[in-house]
Motif scaffolding. Structure first.
Motif, PDB file in Angstrom:
ATOM      1  N   VAL A   1      -6.917  12.185   4.541  1.00 51.39           N
ATOM      2  CA  VAL A   1      -7.013  11.917   5.734  1.00 51.39           C
ATOM      3  C   VAL A   1      -5.800  11.591   6.981  1.00 51.39           C
ATOM      4  CG1 VAL A   1      -8.616  10.542   7.174  1.00 51.39           C
ATOM      5  CG2 VAL A   1      -9.573  11.099   5.171  1.00 51.39           C
ATOM      6  N   TYR A   2      -5.782  10.631   6.532  1.00 51.92           N
ATOM      7  CA  TYR A   2      -4.033   9.945   7.306  1.00 51.92           C
ATOM      8  C   TYR A   2      -3.356  11.342   7.655  1.00 51.92           C
ATOM      9  CZ  TYR A   2      -0.121   7.441   8.812  1.00 51.92           C
ATOM     10  OH  TYR A   2       1.149   7.092   9.677  1.00 51.92           O
ATOM     11  N   ILE A   3      -3.415  12.324   6.823  1.00 55.97           N
ATOM     12  CA  ILE A   3      -2.525  13.291   7.405  1.00 55.97           C
ATOM     13  C   ILE A   3      -2.992  15.126   8.304  1.00 55.97           C
ATOM     14  CG2 ILE A   3      -1.460  16.003   6.469  1.00 55.97           C
ATOM     15  CD1 ILE A   3      -0.450  14.234   4.094  1.00 55.97           C
ATOM     16  N   GLY A   4      -4.149  15.159   8.020  1.00 53.78           N
ATOM     17  CA  GLY A   4      -4.955  15.347   9.312  1.00 53.78           C
ATOM     18  C   GLY A   4      -4.889  14.465  10.509  1.00 53.78           C
ATOM     19  N   LEU A   5      -4.492  13.104  10.875  1.00 51.95           N
ATOM     20  CA  LEU A   5      -4.880  12.160  11.661  1.00 51.95           C
ATOM     21  C   LEU A   5      -3.398  12.348  12.707  1.00 51.95           C
ATOM     22  CD1 LEU A   5      -6.862   8.959  11.392  1.00 51.95           C
ATOM     23  CD2 LEU A   5      -8.058  11.329  12.186  1.00 51.95           C
ATOM     24  N   ARG A   6      -2.213  12.657  11.534  1.00 48.65           N
ATOM     25  CA  ARG A   6      -1.242  11.878  12.196  1.00 48.65           C
ATOM     26  C   ARG A   6       0.327  13.550  11.663  1.00 48.65           C
ATOM     27  NH1 ARG A   6       0.527   5.246  11.615  1.00 48.65           N
ATOM     28  NH2 ARG A   6      -1.676   5.469  12.957  1.00 48.65           N
ATOM     29  N   GLY A   7      -0.985  13.898  10.349  1.00 50.09           N
ATOM     30  CA  GLY A   7       0.905  15.296  10.053  1.00 50.09           C
ATOM     31  C   GLY A   7       0.677  14.039   8.838  1.00 50.09           C
ATOM     32  N   ALA A   8       1.743  15.311   7.999  1.00 52.95           N
ATOM     33  CA  ALA A   8       2.320  14.786   6.755  1.00 52.95           C
ATOM     34  C   ALA A   8       3.729  14.329   6.929  1.00 52.95           C
ATOM     35  CB  ALA A   8       2.928  16.051   5.966  1.00 52.95           C
ATOM     36  N   ARG A   9       4.378  14.734   7.863  1.00 52.56           N
ATOM     37  CA  ARG A   9       5.698  13.683   7.429  1.00 52.56           C
ATOM     38  C   ARG A   9       5.938  12.532   7.994  1.00 52.56           C
ATOM     39  NH1 ARG A   9      10.087  17.373  11.938  1.00 52.56           N
ATOM     40  NH2 ARG A   9       9.587  18.511   9.980  1.00 52.56           N
ATOM     41  N   ASP A  10       4.478  12.247   9.233  1.00 46.83           N
ATOM     42  CA  ASP A  10       4.778  10.706   9.546  1.00 46.83           C
ATOM     43  C   ASP A  10       3.999   9.757   8.346  1.00 46.83           C
ATOM     44  OD1 ASP A  10       4.764   9.365  11.798  1.00 46.83           O
ATOM     45  OD2 ASP A  10       2.348   8.685  10.390  1.00 46.83           O
ATOM     46  N   LEU A  11       3.316  10.533   7.590  1.00 43.37           N
ATOM     47  CA  LEU A  11       2.697   9.562   6.278  1.00 43.37           C
ATOM     48  C   LEU A  11       4.306   9.224   5.651  1.00 43.37           C
ATOM     49  CD1 LEU A  11       0.812   8.462   4.358  1.00 43.37           C
ATOM     50  CD2 LEU A  11       0.450  10.161   3.316  1.00 43.37           C
ATOM     51  N   PHE A  12       4.514  10.470   5.286  1.00 39.89           N
ATOM     52  CA  PHE A  12       6.319  10.466   3.961  1.00 39.89           C
ATOM     53  C   PHE A  12       7.449   9.878   4.550  1.00 39.89           C
ATOM     54  CE2 PHE A  12       2.867  13.074   2.006  1.00 39.89           C
ATOM     55  CZ  PHE A  12       2.606  12.308   0.674  1.00 39.89           C
ATOM     56  N   SER A  13       7.618   9.611   5.818  1.00 39.59           N
ATOM     57  CA  SER A  13       9.173   9.080   6.696  1.00 39.59           C
ATOM     58  C   SER A  13       9.250   7.337   6.027  1.00 39.59           C
ATOM     59  CB  SER A  13       8.609   9.019   8.148  1.00 39.59           C
ATOM     60  OG  SER A  13       7.775   8.497   8.297  1.00 39.59           O
ATOM     61  N   LEU A  14      10.418   7.139   5.059  1.00 36.12           N
ATOM     62  CA  LEU A  14      10.860   5.499   4.955  1.00 36.12           C
ATOM     63  C   LEU A  14      10.290   4.717   5.849  1.00 36.12           C
ATOM     64  CD1 LEU A  14      13.460   6.580   2.253  1.00 36.12           C
ATOM     65  CD2 LEU A  14      10.549   5.625   2.211  1.00 36.12           C
ATOM     66  N   ARG A  15       9.739   4.067   6.409  1.00 37.13           N
ATOM     67  CA  ARG A  15      10.315   2.448   7.320  1.00 37.13           C
ATOM     68  C   ARG A  15      10.389   0.974   6.651  1.00 37.13           C
ATOM     69  NH1 ARG A  15       4.977   4.071  10.361  1.00 37.13           N
ATOM     70  NH2 ARG A  15       4.278   6.191   9.875  1.00 37.13           N
ATOM     71  N   PRO A  16      10.636   0.262   7.385  1.00 33.90           N
ATOM     72  CA  PRO A  16       9.908  -1.337   6.635  1.00 33.90           C
ATOM     73  C   PRO A  16       8.633  -1.085   6.403  1.00 33.90           C
ATOM     74  CG  PRO A  16      11.669  -0.652   9.183  1.00 33.90           C
ATOM     75  CD  PRO A  16      11.217   0.149   8.922  1.00 33.90           C
ATOM     76  N   GLY A  17       8.988  -1.354   5.325  1.00 31.36           N
ATOM     77  CA  GLY A  17       7.058  -2.015   5.161  1.00 31.36           C
ATOM     78  C   GLY A  17       6.927  -1.302   4.373  1.00 31.36           C
ATOM     79  N   PHE A  18       7.585  -0.286   3.485  1.00 35.53           N
ATOM     80  CA  PHE A  18       6.971   0.129   2.423  1.00 35.53           C
ATOM     81  C   PHE A  18       6.933   0.435   1.060  1.00 35.53           C
ATOM     82  CE2 PHE A  18       7.869   3.593  -0.765  1.00 35.53           C
ATOM     83  CZ  PHE A  18       6.912   4.896  -0.931  1.00 35.53           C
ATOM     84  N   SER A  19       8.006  -0.479   1.125  1.00 38.02           N
ATOM     85  CA  SER A  19       7.890  -1.378  -0.907  1.00 38.02           C
ATOM     86  C   SER A  19       6.778  -2.618  -0.724  1.00 38.02           C
ATOM     87  CB  SER A  19       9.107  -2.180  -1.119  1.00 38.02           C
ATOM     88  OG  SER A  19       9.722  -2.846  -0.322  1.00 38.02           O
ATOM     89  N   THR A  20       6.298  -2.976   0.422  1.00 40.72           N
ATOM     90  CA  THR A  20       5.031  -4.190   0.185  1.00 40.72           C
ATOM     91  C   THR A  20       4.109  -3.315   0.324  1.00 40.72           C
ATOM     92  OG1 THR A  20       6.379  -5.334   1.474  1.00 40.72           O
ATOM     93  CG2 THR A  20       4.082  -6.533   1.870  1.00 40.72           C
ATOM     94  N   ALA A  21       3.980  -2.563   1.110  1.00 42.82           N
ATOM     95  CA  ALA A  21       2.752  -1.544   0.843  1.00 42.82           C
ATOM     96  C   ALA A  21       2.064  -0.908  -0.070  1.00 42.82           C
ATOM     97  CB  ALA A  21       2.666  -0.862   1.905  1.00 42.82           C
ATOM     98  N   PHE A  22       3.214  -0.438  -0.714  1.00 43.63           N
ATOM     99  CA  PHE A  22       3.034  -0.253  -2.057  1.00 43.63           C
ATOM    100  C   PHE A  22       2.512  -1.159  -3.535  1.00 43.63           C
ATOM    101  CE2 PHE A  22       4.169   2.465  -6.448  1.00 43.63           C
ATOM    102  CZ  PHE A  22       4.372   3.755  -6.098  1.00 43.63           C
ATOM    103  N   LEU A  23       3.212  -1.939  -3.097  1.00 40.58           N
ATOM    104  CA  LEU A  23       2.725  -3.674  -4.176  1.00 40.58           C
ATOM    105  C   LEU A  23       1.547  -4.051  -3.981  1.00 40.58           C
ATOM    106  CD1 LEU A  23       3.935  -6.022  -6.166  1.00 40.58           C
ATOM    107  CD2 LEU A  23       4.661  -6.618  -3.965  1.00 40.58           C
TER     108      LEU A  23
END
Length: 275
Positions: A187-209
């Motif tokens: 759903v996210y990829i449909g809204l914003r694209g795959a590149r936006d989803l998998f780009s590393l940015r601050p908060g990745f590890s927090t969200a993953f946890l």
């Protein structure tokens, strides 16, 4: 309800409030929620390898719940965008136990004792009262918060029935969560694209946890719903608002007033009646 089930649900409530606070504190909540779902999908797939598959009769409910969870995610993110944790969270969580009790009665034939029903009403009423601001609700966030509550009720009853049909609540949980964890990124990829989803940015590890924490919390709840009435389990789970109020006060700069303390006392009374 057995005491060990009560204690497990309260532990899940603490976990639930924690990951919601992580989501509320993020700058891009839709991205954070989706990364959480990626973590859920990966962990669920790994766990599923070591478990026997749930009974086929539960397959429909797993798919339906995964779709409902995506709707819940979208409404939750939207409600946090227009309101604060101290108001949107209590409305969405407080409305769900009564809805779940009614739906479980209709679709699963469940009944609860008079004292448990009173406890559920007290918990829901106390939780919703936490959302009051100057004796009124914040209008912009109200529809999304209530919509979130409807989705919570829908997927909770769906999972309660599915887990019972599966014969293996843990296996059902990881299969359903794996489906959900795949659908949300799509759903996210449909809204914003795959590149936006998998780009590393601050908060990745927090969200993953946060995703791993949410998986553990919900696995506990599905296990509990396999052995106890869904409405009562939901009401105990929603005591997470007590933890959310404290987290909001200590870490997010939100107010903690005497009125909130009174609401917490009502919730505690309801919890005692249920337990």
């Amino acid at each position: 309800m057995p005491y060990h089930i009560v204690l497990l649900i309260l532990f899940a409530a603490l976990l639930h409030a924690s990951w919601n606070a992580l989501l509320r504190g993020g700058a891009d909540r839709l991205w954070s929620m989706t990364i959480m779902c990626v973590a859920v999908a990966i962990a669920s797939a790994l766990i599923a390898v070591f478990l026997a598959a749930p009974a086929p009769a539960s397959g429909f409910y797993a798919v339906l719940s995964a779709v409902l969870h995506v709707g819940y995610n979208l409404f939750l993110v939207r409600s946090y965008k227009v309101g604060d944790l101290g108001q949107t969270y209590p409305i969405s969580r407080g409305s769900s136990p009564i809805l779940i009790t009614l739906a479980a009665s209709v679709f699963a034939g469940e009944t609860v004792t008079a004292s448990a029903l009173l406890g559920i009403a007290l918990v829901s009423g106390g939780i919703i009262s936490l959302a009051l601001h100057k004796r009124r609700f914040a209008a912009p966030s109200l529809p999304y918060a209530l919509g979130t509550g409807v989705f919570i009720a829908a997927y909770s009853v769906t999972d309660g029935i599915g887990a019972r049909l599966s014969g293996a609540p843990l296996a059902y949980t990881v299969w359903m969560c794996a489906l959900w964890g795949v659908l949300m990124p799509l759903v996210y990829i449909g809204l914003r694209g795959a590149r936006d989803l998998f780009s590393l940015r601050p908060g990745f590890s927090t969200a993953f946890l946060g995703g791993l924490v949410s998986l553990l919390a919900y696995a506990i709840i599905i296990y509990a719903m396999s052995y106890a009435p869904m409405g009562a389990v939901s009401a105990l789970r929603e005591t997470s608002v007590l933890f959310a109020a404290l987290i909001g006060y200590f870490f997010l700069g939100e107010a903690l007033t005497p009125r909130k303390f009174l609401a917490c006392a009502v919730i505690a009374t309801g919890t005692f009646l249920i337990g």
